[in-house]
Design a protein around this motif. Structure first.
Motif, PDB file in Angstrom:
ATOM      1  N   LYS A 196     -35.785  64.745  35.838  1.00  0.00           N
ATOM      2  CA  LYS A 196     -35.790  65.990  35.612  1.00  0.00           C
ATOM      3  C   LYS A 196     -35.077  66.563  34.530  1.00  0.00           C
ATOM      4  O   LYS A 196     -33.914  66.231  34.353  1.00  0.00           O
ATOM      5  CB  LYS A 196     -35.677  66.816  36.826  1.00  0.00           C
ATOM      6  N   LEU A 197     -35.757  67.556  33.635  1.00  0.00           N
ATOM      7  CA  LEU A 197     -34.784  68.079  32.579  1.00  0.00           C
ATOM      8  C   LEU A 197     -34.507  69.564  33.061  1.00  0.00           C
ATOM      9  O   LEU A 197     -35.308  70.234  33.665  1.00  0.00           O
ATOM     10  CB  LEU A 197     -35.649  68.148  31.318  1.00  0.00           C
ATOM     11  N   ARG A 198     -33.209  69.866  32.771  1.00  0.00           N
ATOM     12  CA  ARG A 198     -32.843  71.187  33.280  1.00  0.00           C
ATOM     13  C   ARG A 198     -31.907  71.798  31.930  1.00  0.00           C
ATOM     14  O   ARG A 198     -31.413  71.125  31.286  1.00  0.00           O
ATOM     15  CB  ARG A 198     -31.862  71.372  34.289  1.00  0.00           C
ATOM     16  N   VAL A 199     -32.455  72.925  31.582  1.00  0.00           N
ATOM     17  CA  VAL A 199     -31.725  73.631  30.456  1.00  0.00           C
ATOM     18  C   VAL A 199     -31.262  74.978  30.737  1.00  0.00           C
ATOM     19  O   VAL A 199     -31.545  75.726  31.478  1.00  0.00           O
ATOM     20  CB  VAL A 199     -32.618  73.873  29.035  1.00  0.00           C
ATOM     21  N   LEU A 236     -43.993  68.643  30.320  1.00  0.00           N
ATOM     22  CA  LEU A 236     -42.990  68.627  31.749  1.00  0.00           C
ATOM     23  C   LEU A 236     -44.057  69.236  32.789  1.00  0.00           C
ATOM     24  O   LEU A 236     -44.874  70.247  32.165  1.00  0.00           O
ATOM     25  CB  LEU A 236     -41.771  69.174  31.686  1.00  0.00           C
ATOM     26  N   THR A 237     -43.802  68.785  33.895  1.00  0.00           N
ATOM     27  CA  THR A 237     -44.521  69.502  35.107  1.00  0.00           C
ATOM     28  C   THR A 237     -43.630  70.160  35.989  1.00  0.00           C
ATOM     29  O   THR A 237     -42.326  70.106  35.847  1.00  0.00           O
ATOM     30  CB  THR A 237     -45.453  68.452  35.863  1.00  0.00           C
ATOM     31  N   ALA A 238     -43.943  70.838  37.000  1.00  0.00           N
ATOM     32  CA  ALA A 238     -43.295  71.409  38.020  1.00  0.00           C
ATOM     33  C   ALA A 238     -42.364  72.367  37.347  1.00  0.00           C
ATOM     34  O   ALA A 238     -41.040  72.099  37.731  1.00  0.00           O
ATOM     35  CB  ALA A 238     -42.759  70.425  38.899  1.00  0.00           C
ATOM     36  N   ILE A 239     -42.605  73.198  36.593  1.00  0.00           N
ATOM     37  CA  ILE A 239     -41.752  73.896  35.865  1.00  0.00           C
ATOM     38  C   ILE A 239     -40.807  75.054  36.709  1.00  0.00           C
ATOM     39  O   ILE A 239     -41.269  75.564  37.509  1.00  0.00           O
ATOM     40  CB  ILE A 239     -42.478  74.925  34.759  1.00  0.00           C
ATOM     41  N   VAL A 240     -39.817  75.250  36.377  1.00  0.00           N
ATOM     42  CA  VAL A 240     -38.673  75.933  37.178  1.00  0.00           C
ATOM     43  C   VAL A 240     -37.965  76.840  36.291  1.00  0.00           C
ATOM     44  O   VAL A 240     -38.160  76.671  34.899  1.00  0.00           O
ATOM     45  CB  VAL A 240     -37.729  75.225  38.015  1.00  0.00           C
ATOM     46  N   GLY A 241     -37.834  78.294  36.741  1.00  0.00           N
ATOM     47  CA  GLY A 241     -37.159  79.031  35.862  1.00  0.00           C
ATOM     48  C   GLY A 241     -38.079  79.691  34.872  1.00  0.00           C
ATOM     49  O   GLY A 241     -38.022  79.889  33.892  1.00  0.00           O
ATOM     50  N   GLY A 277     -38.106  71.256  33.902  1.00  0.00           N
ATOM     51  CA  GLY A 277     -39.313  70.633  34.649  1.00  0.00           C
ATOM     52  C   GLY A 277     -39.262  69.195  35.037  1.00  0.00           C
ATOM     53  O   GLY A 277     -38.087  68.660  34.617  1.00  0.00           O
ATOM     54  N   THR A 278     -40.129  68.434  35.447  1.00  0.00           N
ATOM     55  CA  THR A 278     -40.077  67.083  35.810  1.00  0.00           C
ATOM     56  C   THR A 278     -40.729  66.253  34.467  1.00  0.00           C
ATOM     57  O   THR A 278     -41.955  66.771  34.137  1.00  0.00           O
ATOM     58  CB  THR A 278     -40.679  66.852  37.128  1.00  0.00           C
ATOM     59  N   GLY A 279     -40.433  65.198  34.424  1.00  0.00           N
ATOM     60  CA  GLY A 279     -41.112  64.548  33.395  1.00  0.00           C
ATOM     61  C   GLY A 279     -42.407  63.950  33.824  1.00  0.00           C
ATOM     62  O   GLY A 279     -42.633  63.997  34.747  1.00  0.00           O
ATOM     63  N   ALA A 280     -43.341  63.408  32.764  1.00  0.00           N
ATOM     64  CA  ALA A 280     -44.647  63.172  32.666  1.00  0.00           C
ATOM     65  C   ALA A 280     -44.991  62.194  31.931  1.00  0.00           C
ATOM     66  O   ALA A 280     -46.146  62.266  31.298  1.00  0.00           O
ATOM     67  CB  ALA A 280     -45.511  64.437  32.849  1.00  0.00           C
TER      68      ALA A 280
END
Length: 129
Positions: A114-117, A31-36, A23-26
């Motif tokens: 943005k964080l990706r895991v 986090l916002t704009a979550i992907v996956g 997601g994107t930092g806030a």
């Protein structure tokens, strides 16, 4: 050869399970704009619990955590980040607690980062071969 339509099969995957997302930092919020979204909890899957501290909540419980990798996408200082697992309780409640460091200090993610895991989990008590 005749065209075939295959119906989806739902079954318990007994091997390792890979879950990708982020997601994107806030700043000080989750986090916002979550992907996956498919492998993570529907509500606040990346919840901030303190400065630079986040709880990653999976949709399901798993037998064990096999591997975790996290990266921060940041155009201004790309090499200054580290994401580490602090603790995990994937077998009891599907949670992984992580810490995010920038230049050696715990740091909140801003809206520019943005964080990706990637999480590898065991879905069985048997040891993967």
């Amino acid at each position: 050869m005749a065209a075939r339509n295959f119906a989806p099969l739902r079954c318990l995957q007994r091997d390792a399970v890979l879950v990708f997302g982020g997601g994107t930092g806030a700043a000080v919020d989750p986090l916002t704009a979550i992907v996956g979204k498919t492998g993570f909890a529907a509500t606040a899957p990346f919840d901030q619990t303190g400065t630079g501290l986040y709880t990653v909540t999976l949709r399901d419980k798993y037998a064990s955590l096999l591997y975790f990798d996290g990266i921060v996408i940041d155009a201004t200082t790309p090499g200054a980040w580290a994401v580490v697992v602090v603790s995990e309780t994937v077998a009891t409640d599907g949670k992984i607690n992580i810490a995010i460091f920038k230049g050696g200090a715990l740091t909140d993610l801003t809206t520019d980062e943005k964080l990706r895991v990637m999480v590898a989990l065991s879905n069985t008590s048997q040891t993967p071969s």
